[in-house]
Structure formats: structure tokens, C-alpha cells
Design a protein around this motif. Structure first.
Motif, mmCIF file in Angstrom:
data_model
loop_
_atom_site.group_PDB
_atom_site.id
_atom_site.type_symbol
_atom_site.label_atom_id
_atom_site.label_comp_id
_atom_site.label_asym_id
_atom_site.label_seq_id
_atom_site.Cartn_x
_atom_site.Cartn_y
_atom_site.Cartn_z
ATOM 1 N N UNK A 84 49.706 44.329 40.769
ATOM 2 C CA UNK A 84 48.787 43.860 39.724
ATOM 3 C C UNK A 84 47.525 43.200 40.274
ATOM 4 N N UNK A 85 47.244 43.354 41.545
ATOM 5 C CA UNK A 85 46.101 42.662 42.141
ATOM 6 C C UNK A 85 44.761 43.231 41.669
ATOM 7 N N UNK A 86 44.762 44.375 41.013
ATOM 8 C CA UNK A 86 43.518 44.978 40.538
ATOM 9 C C UNK A 86 42.984 44.322 39.276
ATOM 10 N N UNK A 87 43.699 43.381 38.727
ATOM 11 C CA UNK A 87 43.247 42.689 37.525
ATOM 12 C C UNK A 87 41.942 41.940 37.796
ATOM 13 N N UNK A 88 41.021 41.992 36.849
ATOM 14 C CA UNK A 88 39.731 41.316 37.001
ATOM 15 C C UNK A 88 39.873 39.813 37.232
ATOM 16 N N UNK A 89 40.974 39.235 36.789
ATOM 17 C CA UNK A 89 41.152 37.790 36.949
ATOM 18 C C UNK A 89 41.199 37.373 38.416
ATOM 19 N N UNK A 90 41.462 38.312 39.318
ATOM 20 C CA UNK A 90 41.535 38.002 40.749
ATOM 21 C C UNK A 90 40.242 38.303 41.498
ATOM 22 N N UNK A 91 39.242 38.870 40.839
ATOM 23 C CA UNK A 91 37.975 39.183 41.503
ATOM 24 C C UNK A 91 37.102 37.939 41.583
ATOM 25 N N UNK A 92 36.400 37.779 42.683
ATOM 26 C CA UNK A 92 35.396 36.724 42.762
ATOM 27 C C UNK A 92 34.324 36.996 41.708
ATOM 28 N N UNK A 93 33.714 35.958 41.142
ATOM 29 C CA UNK A 93 32.663 36.172 40.134
ATOM 30 C C UNK A 93 31.570 37.094 40.663
#
Length: 123
Positions: A84-93
Motif C-alpha cells: 500500500x505504499x503507493x497511497x498519496x498519503x505517503x508522498x512528500x508534498x
């Protein structure tokens, strides 16, 4: 990632548990750090911001780079393990998983990261 002083190594044990250990990284030129990290024989690296030169040097060592990630370490480990690491919640702004610092500002300006690199092996 370029200024990381410590790496967290995560290994899956024979009984499928996760074992963690920390490795101190001395302040070296990125090419020397890449060799040092390559000698750790890790499969993948999850990190926040990373320079292109450092990313390319690590990738040349056969390490899969997963850059521009943010979050609590335990949460990141669980997300990666569960796919699930592709979730946007884990992307830097301002970043997205397929690019290098893209989004608002098109990768220009100051980038932010964890301040600590995170590595994993055989997850």
C-alpha cells in the motif's frame, strides 16, 4: 537522503518476522556513501528527498529506490509490506510516486525529507 546519518535495516527472518537494526552512516561524498550502502547488500531503499546523483549511484549498485516517501517508520514498513505504499498519503508534498519532485513547482525549490534514511531488505 543525502544527509542521512543513520539507516534502518529491516530483514524478514526465517519465521517471517521482521528484524530491525540501525547502521550509522558517516558524512561522506555521495559516491562513497553509495558504495558503503551497496556493501550492505540491501534490495530496496525507501527514503524522503534524494539527489539525482545519489539516486543514480545507488541504483547502479542494484538497489531499488523508492524516493519521496514520508511518514512514521512503522507505518511505512507496514504499507510497503502490504503493498500500500503507493497511497498519496505517503508522498512528500508536491511529489508523486512516478516522478522526481513533480507537482506544484515542478520539482523546483526546497525539498523536504525525513532527515533519516530508511532501508529495508527482503520485505
Amino acid at each position: 537522503m543525502d544527509t542521512a546519518r543513520q539507516l534502518l535495516l529491516v530483514d524478514r527472518t526465517e519465521d517471517q518476522k521482521l528484524a530491525q537494526s540501525a547502521v550509522d552512516i558517516p558524512p561522506l561524498h555521495f559516491s562513497q556513501k553509495a558504495r558503503l550502502i551497496g556493501d550492505l547488500r540491501i534490495d530496496a531503499l525507501i527514503c524522503g528527498a534524494i539527489s539525482r546523483q545519489f539516486e543514480y549511484a545507488l541504483a547502479a549498485s542494484g538497489i531499488r529506490i523508492i524516493p519521496w516517501v514520508r511518514g512514521e517508520i512503522d507505518e511505512i514498513i507496514a504499507a510497503y509490506t502490504n503493498g500500500n505504499l503507493q497511497s498519496e498519503r505517503y508522498f512528500l508534498p508536491g511529489c508523486w510516486q512516478g516522478g522526481r519532485g513533480r507537482g506544484r513547482g515542478r520539482g523546483r525549490g526546497r525539498r523536504r525529507g525525513f532527515g533519516r534514511g530508511f532501508y529495508e531488505d527482503d520485505l
